[in-house]
Design a protein around this motif. Structure first.
Motif, PDB file in Angstrom:
ATOM      1  N   ARG A   1      50.362  10.270   9.968  1.00  0.00           N
ATOM      2  CA  ARG A   1      50.944   9.011  10.460  1.00  0.00           C
ATOM      3  C   ARG A   1      52.433   9.203  10.725  1.00  0.00           C
ATOM      4  NH1 ARG A   1      53.340   4.324   8.219  1.00  0.00           N
ATOM      5  NH2 ARG A   1      53.000   5.022   6.072  1.00  0.00           N
TER       6      ARG A   1
ATOM      7  N   GLN B   1      44.392   3.088   6.917  1.00  0.00           N
ATOM      8  CA  GLN B   1      45.738   2.836   7.429  1.00  0.00           C
ATOM      9  C   GLN B   1      45.958   1.330   7.580  1.00  0.00           C
ATOM     10  OE1 GLN B   1      46.770   5.946  10.302  1.00  0.00           O
ATOM     11  NE2 GLN B   1      47.866   4.377  11.444  1.00  0.00           N
TER      12      GLN B   1
ATOM     13  N   ALA C   1      55.381   8.358   8.049  1.00  0.00           N
ATOM     14  CA  ALA C   1      54.858   8.118   6.690  1.00  0.00           C
ATOM     15  C   ALA C   1      55.714   8.848   5.656  1.00  0.00           C
ATOM     16  CB  ALA C   1      53.409   8.573   6.584  1.00  0.00           C
TER      17      ALA C   1
ATOM     18  N   ASP D   1      50.743  12.487   3.435  1.00  0.00           N
ATOM     19  CA  ASP D   1      50.220  11.930   4.689  1.00  0.00           C
ATOM     20  C   ASP D   1      51.019  12.562   5.826  1.00  0.00           C
ATOM     21  OD1 ASP D   1      49.405  10.514   6.883  1.00  0.00           O
ATOM     22  OD2 ASP D   1      49.790   8.525   6.050  1.00  0.00           O
TER      23      ASP D   1
ATOM     24  N   LYS E   1      49.324   1.331   1.724  1.00  0.00           N
ATOM     25  CA  LYS E   1      49.173   2.407   0.738  1.00  0.00           C
ATOM     26  C   LYS E   1      50.504   3.044   0.344  1.00  0.00           C
ATOM     27  CE  LYS E   1      46.426   5.477   2.301  1.00  0.00           C
ATOM     28  NZ  LYS E   1      47.492   6.308   2.877  1.00  0.00           N
ATOM     29  N   THR E   2      51.332   3.365   1.341  1.00  0.00           N
ATOM     30  CA  THR E   2      52.607   4.033   1.043  1.00  0.00           C
ATOM     31  C   THR E   2      53.539   3.116   0.246  1.00  0.00           C
ATOM     32  OG1 THR E   2      52.387   5.382   3.028  1.00  0.00           O
ATOM     33  CG2 THR E   2      54.587   5.235   2.071  1.00  0.00           C
TER      34      THR E   2
ATOM     35  N   ALA F   1      46.609  10.644   3.364  1.00  0.00           N
ATOM     36  CA  ALA F   1      46.507  10.088   4.714  1.00  0.00           C
ATOM     37  C   ALA F   1      45.450   8.992   4.793  1.00  0.00           C
ATOM     38  CB  ALA F   1      46.156  11.200   5.698  1.00  0.00           C
ATOM     39  N   GLY F   2      45.673   8.052   5.681  1.00  0.00           N
ATOM     40  CA  GLY F   2      44.679   7.011   5.948  1.00  0.00           C
ATOM     41  C   GLY F   2      44.217   7.133   7.388  1.00  0.00           C
ATOM     42  N   ARG F   3      43.225   6.403   7.744  1.00  0.00           N
ATOM     43  CA  ARG F   3      42.761   6.334   9.136  1.00  0.00           C
ATOM     44  C   ARG F   3      42.546   4.858   9.466  1.00  0.00           C
ATOM     45  NH1 ARG F   3      43.369  11.136   8.474  1.00  0.00           N
ATOM     46  NH2 ARG F   3      42.054  12.877   9.119  1.00  0.00           N
TER      47      ARG F   3
END
Length: 452
Positions: free
Chosen positions: A142, A110, A145, A139, A114-115, A193-195
């Protein structure tokens, strides 16, 4: 701009050895010491630095170099070759599936962008590769997102597939691929999704999406400003999920470029694209040979030509050439060209792509005065159609009116009129010399006023 410190250091080192008629092992040793410091300063992985210096040294002290007529030039060529190999050797193209749709997974932590990069990539694929992409909002964790991707889709007039945040990402991806097949969309770009950190849950979800249909590409989006952490992130994602390439964001920012030089060597995965700005078209395919050339101050003519071709209409260019030859070039034409050049990117960056530009005194610190450019535009917009076509009719009273209308001074108007006339003469010379054998040196009048 990325690599600025590295470029400055390497170019200074190169100048010391360039013109030498003889190069000793001691000369090479001293040069390599400087190169080592430059790479470490640029935050390049230490093992990568060690290997790079060793390879260059071994090649540079070879008999074929030492006994050649131009040993200094040979050593520079070796540095350029090895720098290019360090970054991947040659451009790594996207692997498009022969049976559409091509599936691209976008992965990363995150905050790496990325998006936004997903939207930029879709835009590049449509404009440069003539593809029909479908953006997939997978995602679901978030906040905002999904809305962000939908907003980007509207902005770019591209379709976005979303099932909200209550459906599993795996199911979203499955239905999106089916939708693409139905609607004959040939690329599916999945924004996963990210973290904030790497965890087992994130990796398992990515593995589940991957197992749904083996993606053609898995792009890891990494913030170039994170330096060596970017290399560690790339290693972790590659070991857990398996990546096919890296997209480096914020390479235009205040970054030392170490990530770009280390990632390929450490992970053996190519850098596919680099983000060079905020705009939605500011994503470029990564060319190791061009980047090596720019770092060493040798320019990047191919990228410059591509930027120009993207903004210049060829029919319009021919029409302008005719106008230069006949000296019928007007202020309307001038403002049109100014807008086209601005679309290519910051002028100080464009100038650095010209071979030898790094040697021009003051250009290394040159910053285009945006305020001055705005003044030029304001002056031209304050002219009547007749004045734009025939600047010679602009009398003292007209200058007073234009100055008032543009919020500038009569001195600025006089300067612009003089520069415009000089430029017309110069352009006539250049177009008449094109294709000829003349080697007459020419100055570029008026450019100096655009720089601080």
């Amino acid at each position: 701009m990325a690599f600025e410190g590295l470029a400055e250091r390497l170019q200074g080192t190169i100048q010391k050895i360039k013109g030498k008629g003889k190069v000793s092992e001691q000369d090479v040793k001293e040069m390599m010491r400087e190169v080592r410091f430059a790479l470490i300063e640029a935050d390049v992985n230490l093992k990568v630095v060690k290997d790079f210096v060793k390879r260059v040294s071994e090649r540079a002290v070879g008999a074929d170099v030492m006994k050649s007529l131009t040993p200094g030039q040979q050593v520079i060529k070796i540095v350029q070759d090895e720098l290019q190999q360090l970054m991947g050797g040659e451009q790594s193209p996207i692997k498009f599936n022969t049976k559409p749709p091509t599936v691209i997974m976008m992965v990363g932590l995150q905050g790496a962008g990325k998006t936004t990069t997903t939207g930029k990539l879709a835009n590049v694929l449509r404009k440069k590769y003539n593809r029909k992409p479908l953006l997939v909002a997978a995602d679901i964790y978030r906040p905002a997102a999904i809305q962000q991707l939908e907003t980007l889709g509207k902005q770019l007039s591209l379709p976005v597939f979303s099932l909200g945040n209550q459906v599993s990402p795996v199911e979203i991806a499955r239905q999106a691929i089916e939708k693409a097949k139905e609607e004959h969309l040939d690329v599916v770009i999945i924004d996963t999704a990210g973290r904030l950190h790497i965890d087992e849950e994130l990796m398992q979800e990515l593995k589940d999406i991957r197992s749904l249909k083996e993606p053609d590409e898995v792009f890891l989006v990494v913030d170039a400003m994170t330096g060596q952490d970017a290399v560690n992130v790339a290693k972790s994602f590659d070991e857990a999920v398996g990546i096919t390439g890296v997209v480096l964001t914020k390479l235009d920012g205040d970054t030392r470029g170490g990530a770009a030089l280390s990632i390929r060597a450490v992970t053996e995965k190519p850098i596919k694209f680099v983000g060079m700005g905020e705009k939605m078209d500011a994503l470029e395919p990564f060319h190791p040979e061009r980047m090596a050339s720019r770092i060493l101050g040798m320019g990047d003519v191919l990228s410059l030509i591509e930027k120009a071709q993207a903004e210049v209409d060829m029919d319009k260019a021919k029409e302008l050439e005719e106008k230069f030859m006949t000296q019928t070039f007007t202020f309307d034409d001038f403002i049109e060209q100014l807008q086209a050049v601005k679309k290519m990117g910051p002028l100080d960056e464009i100038l650095k792509m010209i071979p030898g530009a790094s040697k021009i005194k003051g250009l290394d610190n040159a910053k285009v005065d945006e305020k001055q450019m705005a003044h030029i535009e304001a002056i031209i917009y304050s002219m009547t159609p007749a004045e734009k076509t025939n600047p010679e009719i602009i009398t003292a009273s007209r200058k007073k009116r234009i100055a008032k209308g543009s919020g500038t001074s009569i001195q600025e108007i006089n300067r612009l009129l003089k520069q415009f006339e000089d430029m017309k003469k110069m352009m006539k010379q250049m177009t008449s010399m094109a294709g000829g054998k003349g080697k007459k040196k020419m100055k570029l009048p008026g450019l100096d006023s655009l720089f601080k």
